[in-house]
Design a protein around this motif. Structure first.
Motif, PDB file in Angstrom:
ATOM      1  N   PRO A 186       0.814  -1.225   0.000  1.00 12.35           N
ATOM      2  CA  PRO A 186       0.000   0.000   0.000  1.00 12.35           C
ATOM      3  C   PRO A 186       0.842   1.267   0.000  1.00 12.35           C
ATOM      4  CG  PRO A 186      -0.928  -1.597   1.524  1.00 12.35           C
ATOM      5  CD  PRO A 186       0.398  -2.148   1.073  1.00 12.35           C
ATOM      6  N   SER A 187       1.934   1.282   0.772  1.00 16.07           N
ATOM      7  CA  SER A 187       2.759   2.495   0.842  1.00 16.07           C
ATOM      8  C   SER A 187       3.397   2.807  -0.504  1.00 16.07           C
ATOM      9  CB  SER A 187       3.835   2.345   1.918  1.00 16.07           C
ATOM     10  OG  SER A 187       4.679   1.246   1.647  1.00 16.07           O
ATOM     11  N   GLN A 188       3.806   1.771  -1.235  1.00 17.70           N
ATOM     12  CA  GLN A 188       4.377   1.979  -2.567  1.00 17.70           C
ATOM     13  C   GLN A 188       3.351   2.624  -3.493  1.00 17.70           C
ATOM     14  OE1 GLN A 188       5.088  -1.682  -4.633  1.00 17.70           O
ATOM     15  NE2 GLN A 188       6.224  -0.734  -6.316  1.00 17.70           N
ATOM     16  N   LEU A 189       2.132   2.095  -3.478  1.00 15.28           N
ATOM     17  CA  LEU A 189       1.073   2.644  -4.325  1.00 15.28           C
ATOM     18  C   LEU A 189       0.689   4.050  -3.883  1.00 15.28           C
ATOM     19  CD1 LEU A 189      -1.093   2.282  -6.545  1.00 15.28           C
ATOM     20  CD2 LEU A 189      -2.575   1.306  -4.774  1.00 15.28           C
ATOM     21  N   THR A 196     -13.324   9.664  -2.508  1.00 12.19           N
ATOM     22  CA  THR A 196     -12.391   9.085  -1.539  1.00 12.19           C
ATOM     23  C   THR A 196     -11.686   7.875  -2.144  1.00 12.19           C
ATOM     24  OG1 THR A 196     -14.124   7.677  -0.604  1.00 12.19           O
ATOM     25  CG2 THR A 196     -13.780   9.833   0.426  1.00 12.19           C
ATOM     26  N   TRP A 197     -10.555   7.535  -1.532  1.00 16.19           N
ATOM     27  CA  TRP A 197      -9.815   6.349  -1.963  1.00 16.19           C
ATOM     28  C   TRP A 197      -9.028   5.777  -0.791  1.00 16.19           C
ATOM     29  CZ3 TRP A 197      -4.337   5.721  -2.509  1.00 16.19           C
ATOM     30  CH2 TRP A 197      -3.596   6.831  -2.099  1.00 16.19           C
ATOM     31  N   THR A 198      -8.854   4.472  -0.785  1.00 14.39           N
ATOM     32  CA  THR A 198      -8.032   3.803   0.223  1.00 14.39           C
ATOM     33  C   THR A 198      -7.307   2.635  -0.440  1.00 14.39           C
ATOM     34  OG1 THR A 198      -9.832   2.310   0.894  1.00 14.39           O
ATOM     35  CG2 THR A 198      -9.583   4.376   2.134  1.00 14.39           C
ATOM     36  N   ALA A 199      -6.186   2.252   0.145  1.00 14.75           N
ATOM     37  CA  ALA A 199      -5.428   1.086  -0.317  1.00 14.75           C
ATOM     38  C   ALA A 199      -5.106   0.217   0.892  1.00 14.75           C
ATOM     39  CB  ALA A 199      -4.143   1.517  -1.017  1.00 14.75           C
ATOM     40  N   LEU A 213      -3.844  -6.730  -3.033  1.00 15.94           N
ATOM     41  CA  LEU A 213      -3.898  -5.343  -2.577  1.00 15.94           C
ATOM     42  C   LEU A 213      -5.148  -4.679  -3.162  1.00 15.94           C
ATOM     43  CD1 LEU A 213      -0.817  -2.963  -2.443  1.00 15.94           C
ATOM     44  CD2 LEU A 213      -3.140  -2.131  -2.765  1.00 15.94           C
ATOM     45  N   GLU A 214      -6.040  -4.227  -2.281  1.00 16.32           N
ATOM     46  CA  GLU A 214      -7.327  -3.676  -2.702  1.00 16.32           C
ATOM     47  C   GLU A 214      -7.284  -2.154  -2.711  1.00 16.32           C
ATOM     48  OE1 GLU A 214     -11.585  -5.236  -1.631  1.00 16.32           O
ATOM     49  OE2 GLU A 214     -11.034  -3.723  -0.134  1.00 16.32           O
ATOM     50  N   ASN A 266     -15.854   3.697  -9.903  1.00 17.29           N
ATOM     51  CA  ASN A 266     -16.021   3.236  -8.529  1.00 17.29           C
ATOM     52  C   ASN A 266     -16.035   1.712  -8.453  1.00 17.29           C
ATOM     53  OD1 ASN A 266     -16.293   5.946  -7.962  1.00 17.29           O
ATOM     54  ND2 ASN A 266     -18.539   5.895  -7.950  1.00 17.29           N
ATOM     55  N   ASN A 267     -15.199   1.195  -7.564  1.00 10.88           N
ATOM     56  CA  ASN A 267     -15.143  -0.258  -7.402  1.00 10.88           C
ATOM     57  C   ASN A 267     -14.187  -0.591  -6.262  1.00 10.88           C
ATOM     58  OD1 ASN A 267     -15.590  -2.988  -7.917  1.00 10.88           O
ATOM     59  ND2 ASN A 267     -15.332  -2.760 -10.130  1.00 10.88           N
ATOM     60  N   ASN A 268     -14.263  -1.809  -5.787  1.00  7.76           N
ATOM     61  CA  ASN A 268     -13.225  -2.354  -4.908  1.00  7.76           C
ATOM     62  C   ASN A 268     -12.204  -3.043  -5.818  1.00  7.76           C
ATOM     63  OD1 ASN A 268     -15.206  -1.604  -3.075  1.00  7.76           O
ATOM     64  ND2 ASN A 268     -14.717  -3.273  -1.676  1.00  7.76           N
ATOM     65  N   TRP A 269     -11.296  -2.239  -6.358  1.00  2.68           N
ATOM     66  CA  TRP A 269     -10.345  -2.730  -7.342  1.00  2.68           C
ATOM     67  C   TRP A 269      -9.216  -3.520  -6.678  1.00  2.68           C
ATOM     68  CZ3 TRP A 269     -11.842  -2.024 -12.253  1.00  2.68           C
ATOM     69  CH2 TRP A 269     -12.689  -0.955 -12.558  1.00  2.68           C
TER      70      TRP A 269
END
Length: 354
Positions: free
Chosen positions: A243-246, A297-300, A307-308, A320-323
């Motif tokens: 997540p930190s990389q993204l 909004t966005w979260t990783a 990794l979502e 919009n999606n849980n990618w």
């Protein structure tokens, strides 16, 4: 004088014999630390140390051998010298940049390395295909064990039947370990000098103290992971993504654009032409186009290939999606972040800030 000489010789002989006896007792090898040929633990060690032919499947589509460096391939008309495993990523970049079917041609002659590390020179495509045809197909059972590996160096000791140390060998890599097991002599006593350290597919380590433990751990590890014995070169692109990389990438670059968008198998690549996406460290994001600005909004979360990335911009429902993060591609001046869900939903952002 003769008696004195005899006594001296007797004492020397007795002392030497005692030293030899003490030495033999000192190096007496416990039964549980003896490695014997044709045992299950020897077979497991050999399977773990065998050559994994799946690492270069992007080139040869064969799991039972790999191609020895260096060699040259022609990928979609681009000539690439393959000098190390890092060049597989160069091939993948050429594939990823193409919108048509990819082609890869190998320039012969080449040398292939089989699972037992023996080498064969291949001069023609027909010879090459005869070897690829002999391999098991995608994700079919094969002998090599890929979910656990030995950490080298390893020391081995070889004794004669009288428990006298003949030699100590330092083993530096899988090839040497494979050959060592393959050449075990039933007339001698062989042991590995414990403890040994092995590394699992998730980079965790396990310390082994005897052959019983080694047999249990390797046997348990056989089916612990996906050995990636398929020909889908892009299905493991995010094995090490975090997540930190993204987050660092999305936040540090501004004005991301949508390069590719598919929903339910339908193509929406042009739906957001000219839209600029910006991601912020507080979990908010903005989208700007034609003097209009919308927020979301966005979260990783998660890691690796699970990794979502949750994106929610109410005004832009197609985004919009849980990618799931499929790949971070840095093949040229452009950086692409490829998000997917199954085979029918895809969102790829691109930016030229890196």
């Amino acid at each position: 004088m003769k008696l004195k000489t005899f006594l001296i010789l007797f004492v020397i002989t007795f002392a030497f014999s005692s030293c030899r006896k003490e030495e033999r007792e000192f190096i007496q090898t416990p039964e549980e630390e003896i490695l014997e040929a044709n045992t299950n633990v020897a077979a497991l060690i050999k399977r773990t140390a065998s050559n994994d032919g799946s690492l270069d499947n992007i080139v040869d589509r064969a799991n039972c051998f790999d191609i020895a460096f260096p060699y040259t391939v022609n990928v979609n008309g681009v000539e690439i010298d393959v000098n190390s495993a890092s060049d597989y990523a160069v091939i993948e970049c050429v594939f990823d940049q193409s919108e048509i079917d990819n082609t890869l041609n190998i320039e012969f002659p080449i040398t292939i390395v089989l699972s037992d590390y023996s080498q064969v020179t291949i001069n023609t495509l027909a010879e090459f295909e005869s070897y690829t045809d002999s391999c098991n197909g995608e994700n079919e059972y094969d002998d090599d064990i890929e979910c656990i590996d030995f950490i080298f160096p390893i020391e081995a000791s070889i004794f004669n039947p009288n428990n006298e140390l003949l030699e100590t060998i330092t083993i530096e890599n899988d090839n040497q370990l494979f050959d060592f097991i393959d050449d075990l002599d039933e007339d001698n006593i062989t042991t590995l000098n414990f403890p040994l350290t092995l590394i699992l597919f998730d980079n965790s380590e396990v310390v082994i103290n005897n052959f019983d433990e080694l047999e249990i751990v390797i046997d348990y590890s056989i089916n612990l992971c996906d050995e990636d014995d398929d020909y889908d070169y892009s299905d493991d692109d995010c094995d090490n993504c975090t997540p930190s990389q993204l987050e660092d990438l999305l936040i540090s670059c501004t004005d991301w654009e949508v390069d590719k968008l598919e929903r339910d198998g339908n193509d929406y690549d042009n739906a957001y032409n000219g839209y600029e996406f910006n991601f912020f460290s507080d979990g908010t994001m903005s989208v700007y186009w034609n003097s209009i600005i919308e927020y979301g909004t966005w979260t990783a979360s998660g890691s690796g290939n699970t990794l979502e990335v949750l994106i929610n911009v109410p005004a832009l429902p197609l985004c919009n999606n849980n990618w799931i993060l499929h790949e971070i591609e840095n093949c040229s001046d452009e950086t692409k972040i490829d998000l997917r869900v199954g085979d029918e939903d895809r969102l790829r952002y691109e930016n030229n800030c890196n």
